[in-house]
Design a protein around this motif. Sequence first.
Motif, short mmCIF file in Angstrom:
data_model
loop_
_atom_site.label_atom_id
_atom_site.label_comp_id
_atom_site.label_asym_id
_atom_site.label_seq_id
_atom_site.Cartn_x
_atom_site.Cartn_y
_atom_site.Cartn_z
N ASN A 5 0.74 -1.41 -0.04
CA ASN A 5 0.05 0.12 0.17
C ASN A 5 0.83 1.53 0.06
N ASN A 7 0.36 3.69 -1.08
CA ASN A 7 -0.75 5.49 -0.85
C ASN A 7 -0.28 5.99 0.47
N LYS A 8 -0.20 4.90 1.23
CA LYS A 8 -0.74 4.63 2.73
C LYS A 8 0.36 5.03 3.13
N GLN A 11 1.61 9.18 2.00
CA GLN A 11 0.60 9.96 3.08
C GLN A 11 0.98 10.07 4.40
N TRP A 19 5.03 13.99 -3.66
CA TRP A 19 4.58 13.19 -3.66
C TRP A 19 5.16 12.18 -4.66
N CYS A 23 7.12 8.30 -4.51
CA CYS A 23 6.18 7.45 -4.54
C CYS A 23 7.05 6.68 -5.75
N ARG A 27 8.12 2.68 -4.90
CA ARG A 27 7.84 1.54 -5.69
C ARG A 27 8.71 0.34 -7.33
#
Length: 90
Positions: A5, A7-8, A11, A19, A23, A27
Amino acid sequence: MAEKNINKIVQEKNSGGTWCSLCSRLRRGTLYGLAEKLKCNRLPLGHHQDDMIETLLLNAFFYCRLGAMAPKLRGKMMVLILLSDPYLRS
């Protein structure tokens, strides 16, 4: 297939920065971890001209340096190969 996860995590960890960079690193870290787990010695990635220009501009604006992607990167355990022709538009 690896499930994470991202995205979590972004954040929770992002403290007002961009971001995209965080991110992207998460990944890639997931990909590298999976490749290492599967004992891969090559990790082909596909990038286009847009990706190279975006990286160049992100480095210029956020890190005050000019730098883009190398077509082939050698790590401790594997070789990363950018498959797509960087001079082609996506």
